[in-house]
Write an enzyme that holds these catalytic residues in place. Structure first.
Site, PDB file in Angstrom:
ATOM      1  CG  MET A   1      31.731   8.589 -37.396  1.00 28.66           C
ATOM      2  SD  MET A   1      32.543  10.025 -36.685  1.00 28.66           S
ATOM      3  CE  MET A   1      31.789  10.038 -35.055  1.00 28.66           C
TER       4      MET A   1
ATOM      5  CG  ASP B   1      29.831   6.990 -32.075  1.00 26.64           C
ATOM      6  OD1 ASP B   1      28.610   6.934 -32.314  1.00 26.64           O
ATOM      7  OD2 ASP B   1      30.304   7.478 -31.035  1.00 26.64           O
TER       8      ASP B   1
ATOM      9  CB  SER C   1      30.589   7.282 -27.028  1.00 28.43           C
ATOM     10  OG  SER C   1      31.118   7.347 -28.336  1.00 28.43           O
TER      11      SER C   1
ATOM     12  N   GLY D   1      30.258  10.243 -24.022  1.00 27.80           N
ATOM     13  CA  GLY D   1      31.629  10.078 -24.494  1.00 27.80           C
ATOM     14  C   GLY D   1      32.612  10.873 -23.679  1.00 27.80           C
ATOM     15  CB  SER D   2      34.153  14.190 -24.324  1.00 24.78           C
ATOM     16  OG  SER D   2      32.922  14.853 -24.435  1.00 24.78           O
TER      17      SER D   2
ATOM     18  CG  MET E   1      22.087  12.047 -33.988  1.00 29.24           C
ATOM     19  SD  MET E   1      23.243  11.003 -33.072  1.00 29.24           S
ATOM     20  CE  MET E   1      24.629  12.104 -32.784  1.00 29.24           C
TER      21      MET E   1
ATOM     22  N   GLY F   1      29.210  13.268 -35.828  1.00 28.75           N
ATOM     23  CA  GLY F   1      30.534  13.357 -36.445  1.00 28.75           C
ATOM     24  C   GLY F   1      31.675  13.497 -35.454  1.00 28.75           C
ATOM     25  CG  PHE F   2      33.504  16.037 -35.001  1.00 31.64           C
ATOM     26  CD1 PHE F   2      34.795  15.695 -35.386  1.00 31.64           C
ATOM     27  CD2 PHE F   2      32.635  16.556 -35.962  1.00 31.64           C
ATOM     28  CE1 PHE F   2      35.223  15.878 -36.698  1.00 31.64           C
ATOM     29  CE2 PHE F   2      33.053  16.743 -37.278  1.00 31.64           C
ATOM     30  CZ  PHE F   2      34.355  16.402 -37.648  1.00 31.64           C
ATOM     31  N   GLY F   3      32.926  13.830 -31.079  1.00 34.08           N
ATOM     32  CA  GLY F   3      32.670  13.870 -29.648  1.00 34.08           C
ATOM     33  C   GLY F   3      32.946  15.280 -29.144  1.00 34.08           C
ATOM     34  N   GLY F   4      32.533  15.539 -27.921  1.00 33.79           N
ATOM     35  CA  GLY F   4      32.904  16.795 -27.266  1.00 33.79           C
ATOM     36  C   GLY F   4      32.140  18.029 -27.693  1.00 33.79           C
TER      37      GLY F   4
ATOM     38  CG  ASP G   1      25.329   9.656 -29.640  1.00 37.39           C
ATOM     39  OD1 ASP G   1      26.227  10.032 -28.872  1.00 37.39           O
ATOM     40  OD2 ASP G   1      25.546   9.037 -30.700  1.00 37.39           O
ATOM     41  N   GLY G   2      25.211  12.707 -27.563  1.00 32.92           N
ATOM     42  CA  GLY G   2      25.901  13.963 -27.830  1.00 32.92           C
ATOM     43  C   GLY G   2      25.702  15.002 -26.739  1.00 32.92           C
ATOM     44  N   GLY G   3      26.813  15.439 -26.168  1.00 29.20           N
ATOM     45  CA  GLY G   3      26.754  16.520 -25.177  1.00 29.20           C
ATOM     46  C   GLY G   3      26.150  16.124 -23.846  1.00 29.20           C
TER      47      GLY G   3
ATOM     48  CG  MET H   1      26.877   8.671 -37.314  1.00 32.38           C
ATOM     49  SD  MET H   1      27.899   9.458 -36.067  1.00 32.38           S
ATOM     50  CE  MET H   1      28.504   8.013 -35.231  1.00 32.38           C
TER      51      MET H   1
ATOM     52  CG  HIS I   1      27.072   4.758 -28.627  1.00 32.03           C
ATOM     53  ND1 HIS I   1      25.819   4.522 -29.147  1.00 32.03           N
ATOM     54  CD2 HIS I   1      27.587   5.774 -29.368  1.00 32.03           C
ATOM     55  CE1 HIS I   1      25.584   5.360 -30.149  1.00 32.03           C
ATOM     56  NE2 HIS I   1      26.656   6.132 -30.303  1.00 32.03           N
TER      57      HIS I   1
ATOM     58  CG  HIS J   1      25.408   6.044 -33.902  1.00 35.18           C
ATOM     59  ND1 HIS J   1      25.750   7.234 -33.287  1.00 35.18           N
ATOM     60  CD2 HIS J   1      24.615   6.387 -34.949  1.00 35.18           C
ATOM     61  CE1 HIS J   1      25.203   8.243 -33.943  1.00 35.18           C
ATOM     62  NE2 HIS J   1      24.518   7.758 -34.963  1.00 35.18           N
TER      63      HIS J   1
HETATM   64  C1  DX5 Z   1      28.850  11.819 -32.266  1.00 34.19           C
HETATM   65  C2  DX5 Z   1      28.800  10.419 -31.754  1.00 34.19           C
HETATM   66  C3  DX5 Z   1      28.729  10.299 -30.286  1.00 34.19           C
HETATM   67  C4  DX5 Z   1      29.892  10.864 -29.531  1.00 34.19           C
HETATM   68  C5  DX5 Z   1      29.333  11.519 -28.310  1.00 34.19           C
HETATM   69  O1  DX5 Z   1      28.677  11.813 -33.640  1.00 34.19           O
HETATM   70  O2  DX5 Z   1      27.692   9.734 -32.305  1.00 34.19           O
HETATM   71  O3  DX5 Z   1      28.462   8.964 -29.882  1.00 34.19           O
HETATM   72  O4  DX5 Z   1      30.846   9.907 -29.163  1.00 34.19           O
HETATM   73  O5  DX5 Z   1      30.343  12.159 -27.638  1.00 34.19           O
HETATM   74  P1  DX5 Z   1      30.110  13.222 -26.483  1.00 34.19           P
HETATM   75  O6  DX5 Z   1      29.429  12.526 -25.342  1.00 34.19           O
HETATM   76  O7  DX5 Z   1      31.502  13.662 -26.171  1.00 34.19           O
HETATM   77  O8  DX5 Z   1      29.255  14.331 -27.068  1.00 34.19           O
HETATM   78 ZN    ZN Z   2      26.993   7.826 -31.478  1.00 36.12          ZN
END
Ligand code: DX5
Ligand code: ZN
Length: 214
Positions: free
Chosen positions: A36, A34, A7, A196-197, A136, A141-144, A174-176, A67, A32, A65
């Site tokens: 937003m 994102d 991501s 992502g992170s 999801m 909304g946020f990475g990490g 997607d996420g975590g 959002m 990927h 993606h």
């Molecule tokens: C969150 C995004 C993700 C995000 C995932 O809203 O849609 O794509 O980048 O990041 P990680 O892998 O850090 O959870």
């Molecule tokens: Zn995403």
């Protein structure tokens, strides 16, 4: 074949080209992306100009993606500027069926996204037509953020419905995603894992990419 999609939200935006090239060099072939809008989710990322710019530096698959609220206003433009796959949230539109048709008519893969609280029942009648379903595994909304483990049951249900009906959509999460959660998701039938992170903060991204698929 199971894939990891980095991501780019977790990339260094001052060095986006460097980070994309680095991912390519370790074997990544899908990104990927994102988008937003500050309304559908409580964050603003980036939009058309950034995607147009990075489209010029790589031929790899772009999975966009969205959002955003009212995705019907913008989907066509995302297709036109180089998205290969476009997903939108079922919670953000009353016209999901029409949107799927529009994305597919542009020759792109069409995906539907479910927030953590949304049941598979909400997209039951779309499943024969969709190319991928994104579950999801954090609140968008946020990475990490931390993986929501209850989503494993949703993934399992979706995979079961896919098998029972011989549907051929892919399942994306997607996420975590880290080494532990990647394995749990793959064991439940996930095909596409957004990361992502965890990947971008790794000191050895090549090894991490391998570990994520072990
Ligand atoms: C969150 C995004 C993700 C995000 C995932 O809203 O849609 O794509 O980048 O990041 P990680 O892998 O850090 O959870
Ligand atoms: Zn995403």
């Amino acid at each position: 074949m199971t894939k990891i999609l980095p991501s780019i939200l977790s990339a260094d935006f001052a060095n986006l080209e460097r980070d994309i090239k680095e991912m390519e060099s370790i074997g990544v072939d899908m990104f990927h992306i994102d988008v937003m809008d500050g309304n559908f989710v409580p964050n603003i990322s980036f939009g058309f100009p950034v995607i147009e710019s990075i489209r010029k530096i790589t031929n790899k698959t772009f999975d966009v993606h969205l959002m955003i609220d009212n995705p019907e206003y913008y989907v066509e433009k995302f297709c036109d500027i180089g998205a290969d796959m476009v997903s939108f949230h079922i919670e953000a539109t009353n016209h999901a069926d029409r949107l799927l048709q529009l994305i597919k008519s542009k020759g792109k893969k069409a995906g539907i996204v479910l927030n953590p609280q949304t049941s598979i029942e909400n997209i039951k009648y779309l499943l024969p037509k969709v190319d991928y379903v994104l579950i999801m595994t954090v609140n968008p909304g946020f990475g990490g953020q931390t993986f929501i483990f209850e989503m494993l049951d949703k993934i399992e249900q979706l995979d079961l419905i896919r098998k029972e009906n011989n549907y051929n959509f892919l399942i994306q999460v997607d996420g975590g995603i880290n080494i532990q959660t990647s394995k749990l998701c793959r064991d439940k039938g996930v095909d596409l894992l957004v990361c992502g992170s965890f990947l971008f903060s790794s000191n050895n991204k090549k090894d991490t990419l391998i570990e994520l698929l072990k």
